[in-house]
Design a protein around this motif. Structure first.
Motif, mmCIF file in Angstrom:
data_model
loop_
_atom_site.group_PDB
_atom_site.id
_atom_site.type_symbol
_atom_site.label_atom_id
_atom_site.label_comp_id
_atom_site.label_asym_id
_atom_site.label_seq_id
_atom_site.Cartn_x
_atom_site.Cartn_y
_atom_site.Cartn_z
ATOM 1 N N SER A 237 -17.490 33.780 14.332
ATOM 2 C CA SER A 237 -18.670 33.941 15.183
ATOM 3 C C SER A 237 -19.954 34.115 14.376
ATOM 4 C CB SER A 237 -18.483 35.135 16.123
ATOM 5 O OG SER A 237 -18.261 36.334 15.374
ATOM 6 N N ARG A 238 -19.877 34.880 13.307
ATOM 7 C CA ARG A 238 -21.089 35.161 12.537
ATOM 8 C C ARG A 238 -21.343 34.033 11.533
ATOM 9 N NH1 ARG A 238 -21.673 38.128 7.820
ATOM 10 N NH2 ARG A 238 -19.548 38.929 8.024
ATOM 11 N N PRO A 239 -22.546 33.431 11.531
ATOM 12 C CA PRO A 239 -22.842 32.343 10.599
ATOM 13 C C PRO A 239 -22.678 32.772 9.141
ATOM 14 C CG PRO A 239 -24.539 32.507 12.297
ATOM 15 C CD PRO A 239 -23.679 33.723 12.431
ATOM 16 N N PHE A 240 -22.328 31.811 8.313
ATOM 17 C CA PHE A 240 -22.221 32.091 6.887
ATOM 18 C C PHE A 240 -23.610 32.338 6.302
ATOM 19 C CE2 PHE A 240 -18.372 29.340 7.459
ATOM 20 C CZ PHE A 240 -17.449 30.360 7.261
ATOM 21 N N SER A 241 -23.669 33.255 5.349
ATOM 22 C CA SER A 241 -24.945 33.621 4.740
ATOM 23 C C SER A 241 -25.307 32.659 3.609
ATOM 24 C CB SER A 241 -24.861 35.051 4.183
ATOM 25 O OG SER A 241 -23.926 35.102 3.104
ATOM 26 N N ARG A 242 -26.523 32.791 3.096
ATOM 27 C CA ARG A 242 -26.942 31.981 1.955
ATOM 28 C C ARG A 242 -26.087 32.282 0.736
ATOM 29 N NH1 ARG A 242 -33.199 33.484 1.997
ATOM 30 N NH2 ARG A 242 -32.211 35.454 2.553
ATOM 31 N N PHE A 243 -25.755 33.573 0.538
ATOM 32 C CA PHE A 243 -24.913 33.941 -0.592
ATOM 33 C C PHE A 243 -23.559 33.248 -0.503
ATOM 34 C CE2 PHE A 243 -21.376 36.583 -2.043
ATOM 35 C CZ PHE A 243 -21.671 36.711 -3.397
ATOM 36 N N GLU A 244 -22.945 33.285 0.672
ATOM 37 C CA GLU A 244 -21.630 32.662 0.845
ATOM 38 C C GLU A 244 -21.707 31.158 0.623
ATOM 39 O OE1 GLU A 244 -19.438 35.555 4.101
ATOM 40 O OE2 GLU A 244 -21.098 34.288 4.766
ATOM 41 N N ALA A 245 -22.762 30.526 1.106
ATOM 42 C CA ALA A 245 -22.897 29.078 0.951
ATOM 43 C C ALA A 245 -23.059 28.687 -0.515
ATOM 44 C CB ALA A 245 -24.086 28.577 1.770
#
Length: 328
Positions: A237-245
């Motif tokens: 549900s929660r979008p992936f963050s910039r760090f994760e990407a």
């Protein structure tokens, strides 16, 4: 002073950071006066953060465990001049030039009890600006503590009073072991094994290591995040963050560049703060970071969309429900 288990697991090296200050024509700058103010304020802030003035010592017969002696040996403060300009350095395109802006230390020559835990270098640049290079012991603090120390030092340098003093009793992390051993054999907790016939551990160790700074623009980072979330599974549900990407992209690219066998197991270790989970006192001064490992086979990592790598990273995050794994 005793050190927690999270401190003991760190290397004896220093974490370095650099702060740049552009010249200001409307406010004449004196390098000498700035150096004097920084030295005076540093001596004042170390009264409160006195562990950084001590020295570490090995505990005999423990295989490398250390303790801290608060002996007020002090921090090191250097003044330097450089022919570089801020515009040449601020995008991190010249790692050797940046390295000259932080204090140099030879870990092979100096004994542990001789190593200062805090080193500072104030450098006057050719453009008229300055840089402040900080080296702080990895055993002593994590990034949160380092930022706390710098904020309080800045306050005192401005003539203000200390706002948030450090909580120095590290025994609060000795009361309970935050890293209980796994109750079953899980690949995340096992060392990586190189596939037979592919390469060997010694062969990998002999390879030359080179440092490369990868500069990503804001637009590139946002594009990575957007691309990753386009294929995000519906149950996430929660979008992936910039760090994760970005981290997932680097993990995937590293596997591609190494030309791994599709069945080769690869891991990405992610630093995770446990301050909230352990309910540590406010402004706890010590390491409170644990490494959580995301694990995947190289072939899956390379062939699946980037969201797969992010799912693996998201699955190993610590939560109130414990550690759980999320598949593709």
């Amino acid at each position: 002073m005793c050190m927690s288990e999270l401190d003991q697991g760190k290397s004896i090296t220093h974490a370095f950071s650099i702060y740049f200050y552009h010249p200001n024509s409307s406010d004449p700058f004196s390098f000498e006066s700035a150096s004097k103010k920084l030295q005076d304020s540093l001596s004042q802030v170390l009264v409160h953060f006195y562990p950084l003035s001590g020295r570490l010592h090995y505990i005999p017969g423990t295989g490398g465990r250390v303790y801290l002696q608060c002996n007020s040996c002090g921090a090191l403060f250097y003044e330097a001049n450089s022919s570089s300009e801020i515009t040449e350095l601020k995008n991190f395109a010249h790692p050797n030039g940046l390295r000259a802006l932080v204090p140099a230390v030879d870990y092979d020559v100096m004994d542990l009890d001789e190593l200062p835990l805090l080193m500072v270098q104030l450098t006057q640049l050719r453009c008229g600006g300055t840089s402040l290079g900080i080296g702080v012991s990895n055993i002593m603090v994590d990034g949160t503590c380092a930022s706390h120390f710098m904020a309080e030092w800045a306050r005192i340098a401005r003539g203000q009073l200390l706002e948030n003093g450090p909580f120095l009793d590290r025994s609060v992390l000795l009361a309970a072991d935050p890293t209980p051993p796994p109750r079953f054999k899980h690949e995340r907790f096992q060392p990586n094994e190189l596939l037979i016939g592919q390469t060997s551990d010694q062969e990998e160790r002999r390879k030359e290591t080179r440092i490369l700074m990868l500069y990503l623009t804001k637009e590139q980072v946002l594009k990575l995040k957007e691309t990753t979330n386009e294929t995000r599974p519906a149950y996430i549900s929660r979008p992936f963050s910039r760090f994760e990407a970005v981290a997932g992209h680097i993990w995937k690219c590293a596997s591609m560049a190494r030309n791994h066998h599709p069945m080769q197991v690869t891991k990405l270790f992610i630093p995770v703060s446990i301050r909230g989970q352990m309910q540590l006192p406010n402004w706890y001064f010590g390491n409170a970071i644990m490494k959580q490992g995301a694990c995947s086979k190289s072939g899956e990592l390379v062939n699946w969309p980037l969201s797969y790598a992010c799912c693996k990273m998201r699955g190993c995050r610590i939560s109130d429900r414990g550690v759980r794994e999320i598949g593709p």
